[in-house]
Design a protein around this motif. Structure first.
Motif, PDB file in Angstrom:
ATOM      1  N   PRO A  90      -6.816   6.914   8.162  1.00  0.00           N
ATOM      2  CA  PRO A  90      -6.176   7.772   7.555  1.00  0.00           C
ATOM      3  C   PRO A  90      -5.053   6.957   6.799  1.00  0.00           C
ATOM      4  O   PRO A  90      -4.527   7.455   5.683  1.00  0.00           O
ATOM      5  N   GLY A  91      -4.166   6.192   7.309  1.00  0.00           N
ATOM      6  CA  GLY A  91      -3.259   5.076   6.783  1.00  0.00           C
ATOM      7  C   GLY A  91      -3.363   4.083   6.215  1.00  0.00           C
ATOM      8  O   GLY A  91      -2.798   3.327   5.837  1.00  0.00           O
ATOM      9  N   SER A  92      -4.851   3.806   5.918  1.00  0.00           N
ATOM     10  CA  SER A  92      -5.470   2.643   5.306  1.00  0.00           C
ATOM     11  C   SER A  92      -5.081   2.665   3.717  1.00  0.00           C
ATOM     12  O   SER A  92      -4.745   3.468   3.045  1.00  0.00           O
ATOM     13  N   ALA A  93      -5.099   1.310   3.293  1.00  0.00           N
ATOM     14  CA  ALA A  93      -5.156   1.211   1.747  1.00  0.00           C
ATOM     15  C   ALA A  93      -6.108   2.081   1.053  1.00  0.00           C
ATOM     16  O   ALA A  93      -5.547   2.907   0.109  1.00  0.00           O
ATOM     17  N   SER A  94      -7.305   2.317   1.342  1.00  0.00           N
ATOM     18  CA  SER A  94      -8.277   3.138   0.822  1.00  0.00           C
ATOM     19  C   SER A  94      -7.765   4.633   0.666  1.00  0.00           C
ATOM     20  O   SER A  94      -8.109   5.355  -0.249  1.00  0.00           O
ATOM     21  N   ALA A  95      -7.163   4.878   2.028  1.00  0.00           N
ATOM     22  CA  ALA A  95      -6.777   6.445   2.111  1.00  0.00           C
ATOM     23  C   ALA A  95      -5.780   6.374   0.965  1.00  0.00           C
ATOM     24  O   ALA A  95      -5.472   7.713   0.320  1.00  0.00           O
ATOM     25  N   SER A  96      -4.587   5.699   0.863  1.00  0.00           N
ATOM     26  CA  SER A  96      -3.717   5.933  -0.110  1.00  0.00           C
ATOM     27  C   SER A  96      -4.324   5.918  -1.482  1.00  0.00           C
ATOM     28  O   SER A  96      -3.723   6.539  -2.375  1.00  0.00           O
ATOM     29  N   VAL A  97      -5.096   5.147  -1.882  1.00  0.00           N
ATOM     30  CA  VAL A  97      -5.885   4.958  -3.112  1.00  0.00           C
ATOM     31  C   VAL A  97      -6.307   6.422  -3.456  1.00  0.00           C
ATOM     32  O   VAL A  97      -6.038   6.989  -4.477  1.00  0.00           O
ATOM     33  N   LEU A  98      -7.234   7.101  -2.553  1.00  0.00           N
ATOM     34  CA  LEU A  98      -7.610   8.461  -2.714  1.00  0.00           C
ATOM     35  C   LEU A  98      -6.463   9.349  -2.781  1.00  0.00           C
ATOM     36  O   LEU A  98      -6.552  10.273  -3.795  1.00  0.00           O
ATOM     37  N   GLU A  99      -5.465   9.431  -2.114  1.00  0.00           N
ATOM     38  CA  GLU A  99      -4.141  10.197  -2.397  1.00  0.00           C
ATOM     39  C   GLU A  99      -3.659  10.178  -3.800  1.00  0.00           C
ATOM     40  O   GLU A  99      -3.247  10.825  -4.338  1.00  0.00           O
ATOM     41  N   LEU A 100      -3.520   8.622  -4.292  1.00  0.00           N
ATOM     42  CA  LEU A 100      -2.988   8.345  -5.559  1.00  0.00           C
ATOM     43  C   LEU A 100      -4.003   9.041  -6.589  1.00  0.00           C
ATOM     44  O   LEU A 100      -3.452   9.486  -7.723  1.00  0.00           O
ATOM     45  N   CYS A 101      -5.479   9.033  -6.335  1.00  0.00           N
ATOM     46  CA  CYS A 101      -6.053   9.698  -7.304  1.00  0.00           C
ATOM     47  C   CYS A 101      -5.910  11.262  -7.145  1.00  0.00           C
ATOM     48  O   CYS A 101      -5.838  11.895  -8.474  1.00  0.00           O
ATOM     49  N   LEU A 102      -5.861  11.923  -6.237  1.00  0.00           N
ATOM     50  CA  LEU A 102      -5.599  13.204  -5.984  1.00  0.00           C
ATOM     51  C   LEU A 102      -4.223  13.911  -6.551  1.00  0.00           C
ATOM     52  O   LEU A 102      -4.213  14.949  -7.041  1.00  0.00           O
ATOM     53  N   ASN A 103      -3.103  12.977  -6.512  1.00  0.00           N
ATOM     54  CA  ASN A 103      -1.944  13.240  -7.039  1.00  0.00           C
ATOM     55  C   ASN A 103      -1.360  12.797  -8.417  1.00  0.00           C
ATOM     56  O   ASN A 103      -0.590  13.177  -8.994  1.00  0.00           O
ATOM     57  N   GLY A 104      -2.631  12.602  -9.124  1.00  0.00           N
ATOM     58  CA  GLY A 104      -2.735  12.073 -10.449  1.00  0.00           C
ATOM     59  C   GLY A 104      -1.824  10.817 -10.880  1.00  0.00           C
ATOM     60  O   GLY A 104      -1.714  10.332 -12.234  1.00  0.00           O
ATOM     61  N   ALA A 105      -1.482   9.987  -9.765  1.00  0.00           N
ATOM     62  CA  ALA A 105      -1.029   8.599 -10.183  1.00  0.00           C
ATOM     63  C   ALA A 105      -2.237   7.525 -10.594  1.00  0.00           C
ATOM     64  O   ALA A 105      -1.766   6.489 -11.135  1.00  0.00           O
ATOM     65  N   LEU A 106      -3.258   7.717 -10.227  1.00  0.00           N
ATOM     66  CA  LEU A 106      -4.634   7.120 -10.562  1.00  0.00           C
ATOM     67  C   LEU A 106      -5.516   8.092 -11.193  1.00  0.00           C
ATOM     68  O   LEU A 106      -5.571   9.130 -10.749  1.00  0.00           O
ATOM     69  N   GLN A 107      -6.147   7.701 -12.273  1.00  0.00           N
ATOM     70  CA  GLN A 107      -7.331   8.525 -12.946  1.00  0.00           C
ATOM     71  C   GLN A 107      -8.727   8.125 -12.318  1.00  0.00           C
ATOM     72  O   GLN A 107      -9.213   7.085 -12.681  1.00  0.00           O
ATOM     73  N   PRO A 108      -9.253   8.998 -11.466  1.00  0.00           N
ATOM     74  CA  PRO A 108     -10.558   8.782 -10.862  1.00  0.00           C
ATOM     75  C   PRO A 108     -11.493   9.054 -12.169  1.00  0.00           C
ATOM     76  O   PRO A 108     -11.554   9.736 -12.833  1.00  0.00           O
ATOM     77  N   VAL A 109     -12.513   8.063 -12.052  1.00  0.00           N
ATOM     78  CA  VAL A 109     -13.652   8.063 -13.201  1.00  0.00           C
ATOM     79  C   VAL A 109     -14.910   8.307 -12.306  1.00  0.00           C
ATOM     80  O   VAL A 109     -15.055   7.360 -10.940  1.00  0.00           O
ATOM     81  N   LEU A 110     -16.069   9.277 -12.538  1.00  0.00           N
ATOM     82  CA  LEU A 110     -17.032   9.577 -11.854  1.00  0.00           C
ATOM     83  C   LEU A 110     -18.259   9.684 -12.713  1.00  0.00           C
ATOM     84  O   LEU A 110     -17.994  10.018 -13.805  1.00  0.00           O
ATOM     85  N   THR A 111     -19.432   9.319 -11.988  1.00  0.00           N
ATOM     86  CA  THR A 111     -20.689   9.716 -12.734  1.00  0.00           C
ATOM     87  C   THR A 111     -21.542  10.857 -11.651  1.00  0.00           C
ATOM     88  O   THR A 111     -21.029  10.594 -10.624  1.00  0.00           O
ATOM     89  N   PRO A 112     -22.420  11.241 -11.957  1.00  0.00           N
ATOM     90  CA  PRO A 112     -23.199  12.151 -11.307  1.00  0.00           C
ATOM     91  C   PRO A 112     -23.605  11.294 -10.193  1.00  0.00           C
ATOM     92  O   PRO A 112     -23.993  11.709  -8.894  1.00  0.00           O
ATOM     93  N   ALA A 113     -24.212  10.037 -10.299  1.00  0.00           N
ATOM     94  CA  ALA A 113     -25.089   9.176  -9.538  1.00  0.00           C
ATOM     95  C   ALA A 113     -23.737   8.919  -8.114  1.00  0.00           C
ATOM     96  O   ALA A 113     -24.290   8.657  -7.058  1.00  0.00           O
ATOM     97  N   ILE A 114     -22.717   8.406  -8.850  1.00  0.00           N
ATOM     98  CA  ILE A 114     -21.693   7.941  -7.737  1.00  0.00           C
ATOM     99  C   ILE A 114     -21.224   9.189  -6.984  1.00  0.00           C
ATOM    100  O   ILE A 114     -21.182   9.107  -5.709  1.00  0.00           O
ATOM    101  N   ASP A 115     -21.177  10.307  -7.460  1.00  0.00           N
ATOM    102  CA  ASP A 115     -20.803  11.567  -6.734  1.00  0.00           C
ATOM    103  C   ASP A 115     -21.801  11.888  -5.680  1.00  0.00           C
ATOM    104  O   ASP A 115     -21.313  12.111  -4.605  1.00  0.00           O
ATOM    105  N   ALA A 116     -23.065  11.863  -6.416  1.00  0.00           N
ATOM    106  CA  ALA A 116     -24.285  11.938  -5.396  1.00  0.00           C
ATOM    107  C   ALA A 116     -24.150  11.178  -4.109  1.00  0.00           C
ATOM    108  O   ALA A 116     -24.386  11.608  -3.072  1.00  0.00           O
ATOM    109  N   GLU A 117     -23.903   9.862  -4.120  1.00  0.00           N
ATOM    110  CA  GLU A 117     -23.990   8.862  -3.309  1.00  0.00           C
ATOM    111  C   GLU A 117     -22.745   9.131  -2.237  1.00  0.00           C
ATOM    112  O   GLU A 117     -22.780   9.239  -1.011  1.00  0.00           O
ATOM    113  N   ASN A 118     -21.566   9.357  -2.762  1.00  0.00           N
ATOM    114  CA  ASN A 118     -20.424   9.682  -2.099  1.00  0.00           C
ATOM    115  C   ASN A 118     -20.663  10.858  -0.968  1.00  0.00           C
ATOM    116  O   ASN A 118     -20.494  10.584   0.027  1.00  0.00           O
TER     117      ASN A 118
END
Length: 113
Positions: free
Chosen positions: A21-49
Protein backbone atom coordinates in the motif's frame (compact mmCIF):
# COMPACT_ATOMS: atom_id res chain seq x y z
CA UNK A 1 -3.35 24.58 -17.56
CA UNK A 2 -1.08 21.65 -18.37
CA UNK A 3 -2.60 18.31 -19.23
CA UNK A 4 -1.80 15.44 -16.88
CA UNK A 5 0.84 12.95 -17.95
CA UNK A 6 -0.83 10.11 -19.83
CA UNK A 7 0.10 6.69 -18.45
CA UNK A 8 -0.53 3.02 -19.09
CA UNK A 9 -0.45 1.01 -15.87
CA UNK A 10 0.92 -2.49 -16.35
CA UNK A 11 -0.87 -5.22 -14.42
CA UNK A 12 2.28 -5.88 -12.40
CA UNK A 13 2.22 -2.31 -11.12
CA UNK A 14 -1.37 -2.80 -9.95
CA UNK A 15 -0.46 -6.07 -8.25
CA UNK A 16 2.40 -4.23 -6.49
CA UNK A 17 -0.06 -1.50 -5.45
CA UNK A 18 -2.33 -4.19 -4.01
CA UNK A 19 0.41 -5.91 -1.98
CA UNK A 20 2.39 -2.83 -0.94
CA UNK A 21 0.00 0.00 0.00
CA UNK A 22 2.79 2.55 0.59
CA UNK A 23 4.77 1.65 -2.53
CA UNK A 24 5.54 3.77 -5.57
CA UNK A 25 3.00 1.68 -7.50
CA UNK A 26 0.30 2.47 -4.93
CA UNK A 27 1.19 6.15 -5.16
CA UNK A 28 0.91 6.08 -8.96
CA UNK A 29 -2.52 4.45 -8.71
CA UNK A 30 -3.64 7.18 -6.29
CA UNK A 31 -2.26 9.88 -8.63
CA UNK A 32 -4.39 8.40 -11.41
CA UNK A 33 -7.47 8.32 -9.21
CA UNK A 34 -7.06 11.94 -8.08
CA UNK A 35 -6.46 13.28 -11.59
CA UNK A 36 -2.77 14.14 -11.30
CA UNK A 37 -2.05 11.47 -13.93
CA UNK A 38 -4.31 10.50 -16.84
CA UNK A 39 -4.67 6.72 -17.02
CA UNK A 40 -5.06 5.26 -20.50
CA UNK A 41 -6.82 1.90 -20.88
CA UNK A 42 -7.79 -0.55 -23.57
CA UNK A 43 -10.32 -3.35 -23.16
CA UNK A 44 -7.53 -5.97 -23.30
CA UNK A 45 -5.50 -4.25 -20.58
CA UNK A 46 -8.55 -3.84 -18.35
CA UNK A 47 -9.51 -7.49 -18.84
CA UNK A 48 -6.02 -8.67 -17.87
CA UNK A 49 -5.94 -6.35 -14.85
CA UNK A 50 -9.23 -7.68 -13.55
CA UNK A 51 -8.39 -11.33 -14.25
CA UNK A 52 -5.01 -11.21 -12.48
CA UNK A 53 -6.19 -9.07 -9.57
CA UNK A 54 -9.07 -11.43 -8.84
CA UNK A 55 -6.60 -14.34 -8.78
CA UNK A 56 -4.42 -12.59 -6.17
CA UNK A 57 -7.50 -11.89 -4.03
CA UNK A 58 -7.27 -8.16 -3.43
CA UNK A 59 -8.35 -6.81 -0.05
CA UNK A 60 -11.82 -5.37 0.43
CA UNK A 61 -12.16 -2.14 -1.50
CA UNK A 62 -9.23 -2.63 -3.88
CA UNK A 63 -11.43 -3.63 -6.83
CA UNK A 64 -13.41 -0.44 -6.16
CA UNK A 65 -10.18 1.40 -7.00
CA UNK A 66 -9.88 -0.59 -10.22
CA UNK A 67 -13.49 0.31 -11.07
CA UNK A 68 -12.68 3.98 -10.36
CA UNK A 69 -9.57 3.71 -12.53
CA UNK A 70 -11.78 2.54 -15.38
CA UNK A 71 -14.13 5.47 -14.89
CA UNK A 72 -11.38 8.10 -14.93
CA UNK A 73 -9.33 6.47 -17.69
CA UNK A 74 -9.30 7.50 -21.29
CA UNK A 75 -10.32 4.40 -23.22
CA UNK A 76 -8.40 4.03 -26.48
CA UNK A 77 -7.98 1.69 -29.41
CA UNK A 78 -4.62 -0.06 -29.34
CA UNK A 79 -2.28 0.29 -32.29
CA UNK A 80 -2.58 -2.82 -34.44
CA UNK A 81 0.27 -5.14 -35.37
CA UNK A 82 2.52 -4.63 -32.34
CA UNK A 83 4.75 -7.65 -31.73
CA UNK A 84 7.98 -6.48 -30.14
CA UNK A 85 8.24 -7.77 -26.56
CA UNK A 86 10.07 -10.90 -25.44
CA UNK A 87 6.81 -11.77 -23.70
CA UNK A 88 4.01 -11.44 -26.30
CA UNK A 89 1.48 -10.90 -23.49
CA UNK A 90 3.17 -7.53 -22.89
CA UNK A 91 2.59 -6.28 -26.44
CA UNK A 92 -0.89 -5.08 -25.42
CA UNK A 93 0.70 -2.44 -23.17
CA UNK A 94 2.93 -1.12 -25.97
CA UNK A 95 -0.02 -1.17 -28.40
CA UNK A 96 -2.19 0.69 -25.89
CA UNK A 97 0.51 3.27 -25.21
CA UNK A 98 1.00 3.93 -28.92
CA UNK A 99 -2.72 3.97 -29.71
CA UNK A 100 -3.45 6.24 -26.75
CA UNK A 101 -0.42 8.51 -27.15
CA UNK A 102 0.66 7.71 -23.59
CA UNK A 103 3.68 9.49 -22.20
CA UNK A 104 4.79 6.49 -20.13
CA UNK A 105 4.15 2.88 -19.25
CA UNK A 106 4.31 2.30 -15.49
CA UNK A 107 5.58 -1.22 -14.93
CA UNK A 108 7.63 -3.49 -12.73
CA UNK A 109 7.99 -5.99 -15.60
CA UNK A 110 11.53 -6.26 -16.94
CA UNK A 111 10.16 -6.91 -20.46
CA UNK A 112 8.57 -3.47 -20.50
CA UNK A 113 11.31 -1.54 -18.75
Amino acid sequence: MNSPIRVILDTNALVAARWKPGSASASVLELCLNGALQPVLTPAIDAENRHILRKVRPPDGFMDKIDALGRCAEWVEPREGIAICEDPDDDKFIAGALGGRADAIISTDRHLL
